[in-house]
Write a protein that holds these residues in place. Structure first.
Motif, PDB file in Angstrom:
ATOM      1  N   THR A 146      81.391   5.539  18.125  1.00 36.52           N
ATOM      2  CA  THR A 146      81.253   4.133  17.763  1.00 36.52           C
ATOM      3  C   THR A 146      79.873   3.610  18.162  1.00 36.52           C
ATOM      4  O   THR A 146      79.142   4.243  18.930  1.00 36.52           O
ATOM      5  CB  THR A 146      82.348   3.305  18.446  1.00 36.52           C
ATOM      6  N   VAL A 147      79.540   2.420  17.662  1.00 38.23           N
ATOM      7  CA  VAL A 147      78.239   1.814  17.954  1.00 38.23           C
ATOM      8  C   VAL A 147      78.085   1.633  19.465  1.00 38.23           C
ATOM      9  O   VAL A 147      78.974   1.114  20.138  1.00 38.23           O
ATOM     10  CB  VAL A 147      78.093   0.465  17.223  1.00 38.23           C
ATOM     11  N   GLY A 148      76.953   2.133  19.996  1.00 38.75           N
ATOM     12  CA  GLY A 148      76.661   1.989  21.411  1.00 38.75           C
ATOM     13  C   GLY A 148      77.139   3.120  22.295  1.00 38.75           C
ATOM     14  O   GLY A 148      76.849   3.133  23.493  1.00 38.75           O
ATOM     15  N   THR A 149      77.867   4.096  21.719  1.00 39.53           N
ATOM     16  CA  THR A 149      78.402   5.219  22.491  1.00 39.53           C
ATOM     17  C   THR A 149      77.518   6.442  22.338  1.00 39.53           C
ATOM     18  O   THR A 149      77.191   6.839  21.217  1.00 39.53           O
ATOM     19  CB  THR A 149      79.831   5.574  22.030  1.00 39.53           C
ATOM     20  N   SER A 150      77.128   7.055  23.440  1.00 42.52           N
ATOM     21  CA  SER A 150      76.314   8.273  23.396  1.00 42.52           C
ATOM     22  C   SER A 150      77.217   9.490  23.200  1.00 42.52           C
ATOM     23  O   SER A 150      78.227   9.636  23.889  1.00 42.52           O
ATOM     24  CB  SER A 150      75.509   8.418  24.688  1.00 42.52           C
ATOM     25  N   VAL A 151      76.852  10.347  22.262  1.00 44.19           N
ATOM     26  CA  VAL A 151      77.630  11.544  21.935  1.00 44.19           C
ATOM     27  C   VAL A 151      76.694  12.751  21.954  1.00 44.19           C
ATOM     28  O   VAL A 151      75.642  12.726  21.312  1.00 44.19           O
ATOM     29  CB  VAL A 151      78.279  11.420  20.540  1.00 44.19           C
ATOM     30  N   ARG A 152      77.081  13.801  22.698  1.00 46.38           N
ATOM     31  CA  ARG A 152      76.268  15.020  22.735  1.00 46.38           C
ATOM     32  C   ARG A 152      76.826  16.039  21.751  1.00 46.38           C
ATOM     33  O   ARG A 152      78.028  16.293  21.720  1.00 46.38           O
ATOM     34  CB  ARG A 152      76.236  15.626  24.142  1.00 46.38           C
ATOM     35  N   VAL A 153      75.933  16.625  20.963  1.00 43.50           N
ATOM     36  CA  VAL A 153      76.311  17.625  19.962  1.00 43.50           C
ATOM     37  C   VAL A 153      75.587  18.929  20.261  1.00 43.50           C
ATOM     38  O   VAL A 153      74.372  18.935  20.492  1.00 43.50           O
ATOM     39  CB  VAL A 153      75.944  17.151  18.538  1.00 43.50           C
ATOM     40  N   ASN A 154      76.323  20.024  20.281  1.00 43.86           N
ATOM     41  CA  ASN A 154      75.740  21.367  20.351  1.00 43.86           C
ATOM     42  C   ASN A 154      76.250  22.163  19.169  1.00 43.86           C
ATOM     43  O   ASN A 154      77.441  22.104  18.840  1.00 43.86           O
ATOM     44  CB  ASN A 154      76.150  22.098  21.629  1.00 43.86           C
ATOM     45  N   THR A 155      75.353  22.899  18.542  1.00 49.14           N
ATOM     46  CA  THR A 155      75.779  23.889  17.550  1.00 49.14           C
ATOM     47  C   THR A 155      75.238  25.247  17.988  1.00 49.14           C
ATOM     48  O   THR A 155      74.096  25.342  18.441  1.00 49.14           O
ATOM     49  CB  THR A 155      75.272  23.552  16.132  1.00 49.14           C
ATOM     50  N   ILE A 156      76.075  26.257  17.887  1.00 51.47           N
ATOM     51  CA  ILE A 156      75.672  27.628  18.195  1.00 51.47           C
ATOM     52  C   ILE A 156      75.909  28.470  16.955  1.00 51.47           C
ATOM     53  O   ILE A 156      77.047  28.632  16.511  1.00 51.47           O
ATOM     54  CB  ILE A 156      76.454  28.213  19.383  1.00 51.47           C
ATOM     55  N   ASN A 157      74.831  28.970  16.389  1.00 50.13           N
ATOM     56  CA  ASN A 157      74.922  29.793  15.189  1.00 50.13           C
ATOM     57  C   ASN A 157      74.585  31.234  15.539  1.00 50.13           C
ATOM     58  O   ASN A 157      73.424  31.575  15.779  1.00 50.13           O
ATOM     59  CB  ASN A 157      73.971  29.275  14.110  1.00 50.13           C
ATOM     60  N   GLN A 158      75.609  32.080  15.587  1.00 47.99           N
ATOM     61  CA  GLN A 158      75.412  33.519  15.757  1.00 47.99           C
ATOM     62  C   GLN A 158      75.382  34.103  14.352  1.00 47.99           C
ATOM     63  O   GLN A 158      76.423  34.301  13.730  1.00 47.99           O
ATOM     64  CB  GLN A 158      76.529  34.136  16.597  1.00 47.99           C
ATOM     65  N   VAL A 159      74.170  34.325  13.858  1.00 50.07           N
ATOM     66  CA  VAL A 159      73.988  34.709  12.456  1.00 50.07           C
ATOM     67  C   VAL A 159      74.740  36.007  12.160  1.00 50.07           C
ATOM     68  O   VAL A 159      74.624  36.989  12.885  1.00 50.07           O
ATOM     69  CB  VAL A 159      72.495  34.861  12.133  1.00 50.07           C
ATOM     70  N   GLY A 160      75.530  35.969  11.096  1.00 49.01           N
ATOM     71  CA  GLY A 160      76.338  37.121  10.723  1.00 49.01           C
ATOM     72  C   GLY A 160      77.683  37.167  11.420  1.00 49.01           C
ATOM     73  O   GLY A 160      78.460  38.105  11.221  1.00 49.01           O
TER      74      GLY A 160
END
Length: 200
Positions: free
Chosen positions: A136-150
């Motif tokens: 929501t507006v004003g809320t900090s959100v941490r995003v991680n993506t891990i791409n192990q190719v293949g």
């Protein structure tokens, strides 16, 4: 210019070593990880506007190419992790993509797109699955993506794994900012922070 002598020089040298040493461990995923700093370009199209790490769509247009994004360098093979936190500071629109993993080369095109609806639902654009809520507006959100190719592409929100799909071999790159999806429209203002990359 002020000069440092003796213990002061040693203290500064030690501090310099501490600053230059890359972090060995990321927030999520099994290491060891090696920190990296891939190059990037910025993309402003339509009513997209970038100022530092603030990404805006200033219009409510529901058509055309409306984007304000950073596009990072392409990688092939290996395991690559992105980390960043976003905070939506204003949102009059809905269905805006915030983080993307794109395929490059002969298979170029969107592979994974994390978008937000008004109300704070985070979802995968392709398939529509809910990834998390509370953005929501004003809320900090941490995003991680891990791409192990293949192998696999995993998505984490605030440190918890929320999604995992098969990742074909090939070339990929990361993007973040604000991007109008086919069914979305602005306006939106998103502030990103804590951008980090690792590989192994």
């Amino acid at each position: 210019m002020r000069r440092l002598h003796g213990a002061g020089v040693l203290a500064v040298a030690a501090l310099g070593l501490a600053v230059l040493t890359p972090a060995a461990d990321a927030q999520v995923g099994t290491g060891p990880w090696t920190a990296e700093s891939p190059g990037y370009s910025e993309q402003e199209r339509g009513c997209g506007d970038i100022s530092g790490l603030t990404f805006k769509l200033t219009c409510s247009t529901g058509s055309g190419d409306q984007r304000a994004e950073r596009r990072y360098a392409t990688y092939s093979g290996g395991t690559h992790q992105f980390e960043g936190s976003f905070k939506i500071t204003g949102m009059g629109g809905s269905r805006i993509s915030l983080k993307q993993t794109f395929r490059d080369g002969s298979d170029a095109g969107p592979f994974f797109m994390l978008a937000v609806e008004k109300g704070g639902r985070l979802y995968a654009v392709h398939g529509g699955n809910t990834i998390a809520t509370g953005a929501t507006v004003g809320t900090s959100v941490r995003v991680n993506t891990i791409n192990q190719v293949g192998s696999t592409h995993k998505v984490y929100v605030n440190g918890s794994q929320k999604d995992s799909v098969s990742s074909p071999g090939g070339s990929y790159y990361d993007k973040f900012g604000s991007y109008r999806t086919a069914s979305g429209a602005g306006p939106i203002t998103v502030q990103w922070s804590g951008i980090k990359f690792w590989r192994k």
